[in-house]
Design a protein around this motif. Sequence first.
Motif, PDB file in Angstrom:
ATOM      1  N   TRP A 120      -5.606  -8.115  12.101  1.00 58.62           N
ATOM      2  CA  TRP A 120      -5.140  -6.732  11.986  1.00 58.62           C
ATOM      3  C   TRP A 120      -6.071  -5.809  12.755  1.00 58.62           C
ATOM      4  O   TRP A 120      -7.278  -5.826  12.547  1.00 58.62           O
ATOM      5  CB  TRP A 120      -5.089  -6.306  10.523  1.00 58.62           C
ATOM      6  N   ASN A 121      -5.501  -4.983  13.619  1.00 57.98           N
ATOM      7  CA  ASN A 121      -6.291  -4.047  14.413  1.00 57.98           C
ATOM      8  C   ASN A 121      -6.386  -2.679  13.753  1.00 57.98           C
ATOM      9  O   ASN A 121      -7.452  -2.073  13.714  1.00 57.98           O
ATOM     10  CB  ASN A 121      -5.681  -3.906  15.818  1.00 57.98           C
ATOM     11  N   LEU A 122      -5.262  -2.180  13.219  1.00 49.14           N
ATOM     12  CA  LEU A 122      -5.220  -0.861  12.596  1.00 49.14           C
ATOM     13  C   LEU A 122      -5.048  -0.955  11.077  1.00 49.14           C
ATOM     14  O   LEU A 122      -5.587  -0.133  10.342  1.00 49.14           O
ATOM     15  CB  LEU A 122      -4.073  -0.029  13.180  1.00 49.14           C
ATOM     16  N   GLY A 123      -4.302  -1.944  10.628  1.00 52.56           N
ATOM     17  CA  GLY A 123      -3.983  -2.054   9.207  1.00 52.56           C
ATOM     18  C   GLY A 123      -4.892  -2.991   8.445  1.00 52.56           C
ATOM     19  O   GLY A 123      -4.493  -3.517   7.395  1.00 52.56           O
ATOM     20  N   MET A 124      -6.118  -3.199   8.942  1.00 51.61           N
ATOM     21  CA  MET A 124      -7.003  -4.127   8.244  1.00 51.61           C
ATOM     22  C   MET A 124      -7.344  -3.645   6.839  1.00 51.61           C
ATOM     23  O   MET A 124      -7.518  -4.453   5.924  1.00 51.61           O
ATOM     24  CB  MET A 124      -8.278  -4.389   9.056  1.00 51.61           C
ATOM     25  N   ASP A 125      -7.407  -2.323   6.655  1.00 51.55           N
ATOM     26  CA  ASP A 125      -7.686  -1.809   5.313  1.00 51.55           C
ATOM     27  C   ASP A 125      -6.453  -1.949   4.419  1.00 51.55           C
ATOM     28  O   ASP A 125      -6.561  -2.392   3.274  1.00 51.55           O
ATOM     29  CB  ASP A 125      -8.186  -0.367   5.365  1.00 51.55           C
ATOM     30  N   SER A 126      -5.270  -1.608   4.943  1.00 54.53           N
ATOM     31  CA  SER A 126      -4.044  -1.773   4.161  1.00 54.53           C
ATOM     32  C   SER A 126      -3.857  -3.216   3.717  1.00 54.53           C
ATOM     33  O   SER A 126      -3.534  -3.483   2.552  1.00 54.53           O
ATOM     34  CB  SER A 126      -2.823  -1.338   4.987  1.00 54.53           C
ATOM     35  N   ASP A 127      -4.056  -4.136   4.635  1.00 55.50           N
ATOM     36  CA  ASP A 127      -3.935  -5.552   4.303  1.00 55.50           C
ATOM     37  C   ASP A 127      -4.925  -5.947   3.208  1.00 55.50           C
ATOM     38  O   ASP A 127      -4.574  -6.658   2.259  1.00 55.50           O
ATOM     39  CB  ASP A 127      -4.166  -6.393   5.561  1.00 55.50           C
ATOM     40  N   LEU A 128      -6.161  -5.460   3.315  1.00 51.88           N
ATOM     41  CA  LEU A 128      -7.181  -5.805   2.327  1.00 51.88           C
ATOM     42  C   LEU A 128      -6.835  -5.217   0.962  1.00 51.88           C
ATOM     43  O   LEU A 128      -6.943  -5.897  -0.059  1.00 51.88           O
ATOM     44  CB  LEU A 128      -8.546  -5.316   2.788  1.00 51.88           C
ATOM     45  N   TRP A 129      -6.413  -3.935   0.923  1.00 55.17           N
ATOM     46  CA  TRP A 129      -6.070  -3.334  -0.368  1.00 55.17           C
ATOM     47  C   TRP A 129      -4.922  -4.103  -1.038  1.00 55.17           C
ATOM     48  O   TRP A 129      -4.952  -4.313  -2.258  1.00 55.17           O
ATOM     49  CB  TRP A 129      -5.647  -1.881  -0.228  1.00 55.17           C
ATOM     50  N   LEU A 130      -3.942  -4.519  -0.247  1.00 52.81           N
ATOM     51  CA  LEU A 130      -2.797  -5.237  -0.817  1.00 52.81           C
ATOM     52  C   LEU A 130      -3.209  -6.607  -1.339  1.00 52.81           C
ATOM     53  O   LEU A 130      -2.749  -7.038  -2.406  1.00 52.81           O
ATOM     54  CB  LEU A 130      -1.691  -5.367   0.227  1.00 52.81           C
ATOM     55  N   ARG A 131      -4.087  -7.285  -0.618  1.00 51.72           N
ATOM     56  CA  ARG A 131      -4.566  -8.586  -1.122  1.00 51.72           C
ATOM     57  C   ARG A 131      -5.455  -8.401  -2.345  1.00 51.72           C
ATOM     58  O   ARG A 131      -5.431  -9.222  -3.266  1.00 51.72           O
ATOM     59  CB  ARG A 131      -5.276  -9.351  -0.008  1.00 51.72           C
ATOM     60  N   ARG A 152       2.569   1.784  13.080  1.00 55.07           N
ATOM     61  CA  ARG A 152       3.855   1.665  12.394  1.00 55.07           C
ATOM     62  C   ARG A 152       4.360   0.217  12.410  1.00 55.07           C
ATOM     63  O   ARG A 152       4.975  -0.246  11.446  1.00 55.07           O
ATOM     64  CB  ARG A 152       4.885   2.587  13.061  1.00 55.07           C
ATOM     65  N   VAL A 153       4.091  -0.491  13.508  1.00 51.68           N
ATOM     66  CA  VAL A 153       4.502  -1.894  13.601  1.00 51.68           C
ATOM     67  C   VAL A 153       3.761  -2.722  12.555  1.00 51.68           C
ATOM     68  O   VAL A 153       4.360  -3.553  11.854  1.00 51.68           O
ATOM     69  CB  VAL A 153       4.236  -2.432  15.021  1.00 51.68           C
TER      70      VAL A 153
END
Length: 270
Positions: free
Chosen positions: A168-179, A212-213
Amino acid sequence: MKISLVTCSYQQGKFLDATMRSVLDQGYPGLEYIVIDGGSKDQSVDVIRRHEHALAYWVSEKDRGQTHALRKGFDRATGDILGWLCSDDLLLPGALKRVAAYFEAHPEVDVIFGNALWIDAQGQFIRPKKEMRWNKFVFLYDHNYLAQPATFWRRSLYEKVGGLDESWNLGMDSDLWLRFAHHAKPHYVDEYFACMRDYPEQKTRALKPAGRVEDATLSARELPALQRLPQRPLGWLARAGRIGIKLVQGGYWASPPAEYVKALERYRIV
């Protein structure tokens, strides 16, 4: 309680001194501060060297991008609590002490997020970012509303989920929060912990279409059943829900403590 904080930076020398001072001015005795620079050619290394006596570790070398740099920092972290502060953001006075006190008082909580202040490129106050409690649907279909520099978690949780994902380039934080949320619900704390800088060159703002992608990919992964429905109305529903919740909670007319706004003067960029 030991807190490990990572700052990653590349060519952000004009902001980096203010960022680092906002961390070191905390005077938190259990701080482990790690700075990972991507081989900047501006004044960044000179700035880091001015503060290196107070750092647990720092390096300036070519890396594979922001997420890789953060992983490098967290791989060295030994604190009970972890967080990261981008090189253009700030911590507010006493934030680390308040974060530690909350975790100590709530051993059942593994990840927290708080409020933030929006500031401009020079560090002047724009408006508060007073948040709402965790809502996965709103998070996925409106936007990632967790203020990243005001989010902290236990190292045990970070290790359980395998840390940041470099894909993840931009959504690394979103991905981490969801996990994180698969194991421990993110817990909202109604405290102001940090400042986020808003200016045209800011990464998420400059690369919004790519963001957004990544957001759509996360929505498809986390709520696959909703992929059969029209996506735009789901976005409208999530936005309406967020606005309604924040209206009820008074989020749109919140007034942050005056001492936090005044504290910004010492970190002004001239």
